[in-house]
Design an enzyme around this catalytic site. Structure first.
Site, PDB file in Angstrom:
ATOM      1  N   LYS A   1       0.539  -1.134   0.082  1.00  0.00           N
ATOM      2  CA  LYS A   1       0.124  -0.055   0.151  1.00  0.00           C
ATOM      3  C   LYS A   1       0.697   1.340  -0.017  1.00  0.00           C
ATOM      4  O   LYS A   1       0.512   2.289  -0.414  1.00  0.00           O
ATOM      5  CB  LYS A   1      -0.929  -0.140   1.140  1.00  0.00           C
TER       6      LYS A   1
HETATM    7  C1  PLP Z   1      -4.309  -4.457   0.548  1.00  0.00           C
HETATM    8  C2  PLP Z   1      -3.439  -5.684   0.341  1.00  0.00           C
HETATM    9  C3  PLP Z   1      -3.709  -6.790  -0.625  1.00  0.00           C
HETATM   10  C4  PLP Z   1      -5.116  -6.670  -1.447  1.00  0.00           C
HETATM   11  O1  PLP Z   1      -4.858  -5.757  -2.380  1.00  0.00           O
HETATM   12  P1  PLP Z   1      -5.972  -5.227  -3.076  1.00  0.00           P
HETATM   13  O2  PLP Z   1      -5.671  -4.148  -4.059  1.00  0.00           O
HETATM   14  O3  PLP Z   1      -7.183  -4.547  -2.040  1.00  0.00           O
HETATM   15  O4  PLP Z   1      -6.795  -6.398  -4.179  1.00  0.00           O
HETATM   16  C5  PLP Z   1      -3.034  -7.931  -0.640  1.00  0.00           C
HETATM   17  N1  PLP Z   1      -1.979  -8.099   0.216  1.00  0.00           N
HETATM   18  C6  PLP Z   1      -1.658  -7.130   1.110  1.00  0.00           C
HETATM   19  C7  PLP Z   1      -0.332  -7.346   1.867  1.00  0.00           C
HETATM   20  C8  PLP Z   1      -2.278  -5.856   1.351  1.00  0.00           C
HETATM   21  O5  PLP Z   1      -1.987  -5.073   2.380  1.00  0.00           O
END
Ligand code: PLP
Length: 496
Positions: free
Chosen positions: A113
């Site tokens: 993120k």
């Molecule tokens: C948010 C997240 C995901 C999922 O990603 P999306 O874009 O919501 O599909 C997968 N792995 C981790 C570690 C995340 O923080």
């Protein structure tokens, strides 16, 4: 360059400039903003192969954010992807047996993120300036763990912004809580609420929808905004690393120019894999987009049957960032699959709202054949961490392991052995306990930080700063409140 404008997925509202769509976040009709036309790369992969991460990010983002000047966009990129990342490559590739793990966890909170939340604050403040908005931007977020910290780290000390994060008291892991309450930056505020995550989220929505409060805020020079993953200012920066990974494989001679690759993405809200879909549409030679779910396998069922049905038990897994039953960003794909027909898309979303499900037509399914859905259960996720560690010495986090497991199943089922990029979304240090228990049950009795040291030792990986920092960091936030007090807490913090 062709100007790209944005409209809602649910009506003909829009034709907004990128900066306007970023500022608004969500369309007034509840839809998401989508580019009216998808752009195409204007540089060849060979040219991109010689570029640094920041340069590729510029080449991608300039195609979508056409009302930003070159100088504005480059400034945003340089402020985001700097020494806050622990490697100059920003998003390095690690070959683990056959596939390449695209490590998206080298930012300040060691999860993917950061790739979007490090740049969003700069895109937002630049958008505000471009549109003559001189209010200070106040970000409100309810978090069950990861997003809160990544947003705090992104917005901390960014001029013209304040951020307030609410989390459920006792509802996040001790490490997650420590990460948040030790957050530095005078413009940050972290509050534990006496309630669960849903109550925190409802409280935030109520504050957003309170017109009186919005007016009072505006008169004092503030306006709310959201760092939610549906903002196109979060989505577009994610397209860049798929293009970068292809260019990098080409530069290293791992693939021929034009050779197609597959991409596997551990999926929750569908943002990350949608970015891969946009990368493909830009002209990146990607064949299959493999969508990996955990036991909350709504998307697996959707891609295999055409029916999206959230009416099912919500399962708490060891990959909590993928424990999601409504994948908000899927709406953008559904909209594209209708042939960009907002009224058709709206009727699916209305069905989802009223009955919790919808079924797409065969014609639409035929447009989604690039997508493959599969899932890994809890046992498979743990077994994959252990197996890959024992075979190669490489240690993955639980989310990445879901993707790796799905990749291995896909290759076994289909024999498709194209070069493959696996989006590796978190550092194993973020989910140390689950990772170490998967490797050996003897670790069960160890304390959190003992496990961190042990993971570093057996994996031969340096402990990331994000973890080292919180070991002895000072607590900076200790506000607790009832859900009814959230609005007052916000006012107090803003001094209104
Ligand atoms: C948010 C997240 C995901 C999922 O990603 P999306 O874009 O919501 O599909 C997968 N792995 C981790 C570690 C995340 O923080």
């Amino acid at each position: 360059m062709k100007e790209i404008l944005y409209k809602s997925t649910r009506s003909e509202d829009g034709a907004l400039k990128a900066s306007e769509a970023i500022l608004k976040g969500l369309a007034d009709d509840g839809g998401l903003f989508v580019p009216i036309e998808l752009p195409e790369l204007d540089k060849s992969m060979k040219e991109l192969a010689g570029m640094k991460y920041q340069e590729v990010a510029y080449e991608v983002m300039k195609l979508f954010f056409t009302d930003f000047t070159e100088e504005e966009l480059k400034k945003c990129i340089d402020k985001a992807y700097d020494e806050k990342f622990d490697t100059e490559e920003i998003a390095p590739l690690a070959q683990v047996k056959d596939p390449y793990h695209l490590e998206l966890f080298h930012g300040p909170t060691i999860a993917f993120k950061d790739m979007a939340l490090q740049i969003l604050p700069h895109l937002l403040t630049t958008s505000a300036k471009k549109n003559g908005v001189d209010n200070e931007i106040v970000i409100l977020t309810a978090t069950s763990g990861d997003t809160g910290k990544a947003a705090l780290a992104g917005f901390a000390d960014v001029e013209g912004t304040k951020i307030i994060v609410f989390y459920p008291d006792g509802g996040v892991s001790p490490i997650q809580e420590k990460q948040m309450v030790t957050q530095k930056g005078d413009n940050t505020h972290v509050v534990a609420i006496k309630g669960n995550f849903d109550e925190a989220q409802t409280g935030v929505k109520n504050i957003f929808n309170n017109k009186e409060l919005a007016e009072e805020m505006a008169s004092k020079g503030f306006q709310f905004s959201s760092a939610n993953s549906i903002n196109i200012g979060r989505l577009v920066p994610q397209v860049a690393y798929y293009v970068y990974s292809y260019a990098k494989l080409l530069a290293e001679g791992k693939i021929e120019d034009g050779e197609k690759i597959n991409v596997v993405v551990p999926t929750g809200n569908f943002g990350n894999i949608l970015a891969a879909f946009y990368a493909k549409n830009l002209g990146t030679p990607i064949d299959k987009l493999i969508c990996a779910s955990n036991e909350n396998k709504v998307l697996y069922d959707f891609f295999n049957t055409g029916e999206y049905d959230k009416n099912r038990e919500f399962i708490l897994t060891s990959s909590p960032s993928m424990d999601i039953l409504i994948s908000s960003n899927l709406e953008r794909l559904i909209y594209h699959a209708t042939g960009n027909d907002a009224s058709k898309n709206k009727s699916f979303m209305d069905d989802l709202q009223s009955g919790g499900k919808y079924e797409i037509t065969d014609e639409m399914r035929a447009k989604l054949t690039d997508f493959v859905g599969d899932f890994a259960d809890e046992q498979e996720t743990a077994d994959t961490i252990k197996r890959i560690y024992e075979d190669t010495g490489y240690i993955m986090d639980t989310h990445t392991s879901v993707a790796r497991c799905v990749y291995d199943k896909y290759v076994e089922k289909t024999g498709d052995n194209k070069a493959t990029v696996i989006a590796s979304t978190a550092s194993p240090f973020k989910f140390t306990r689950a990772v170490m228990n998967a490797i050996d049950s003897k670790y069960e009795s160890m304390e959190d930080f003992e496990l961190v040291d042990e993971l570093s030792r057996i994996g031969n990986i340096e402990i990331p700063n994000a973890i080292e920092e919180i070991r002895n960091a000072d607590i900076k936030h200790n506000t607790k409140c009832e859900t009814e007090e959230m609005e007052n807490i916000v006012k107090d913090f803003l001094g209104i």
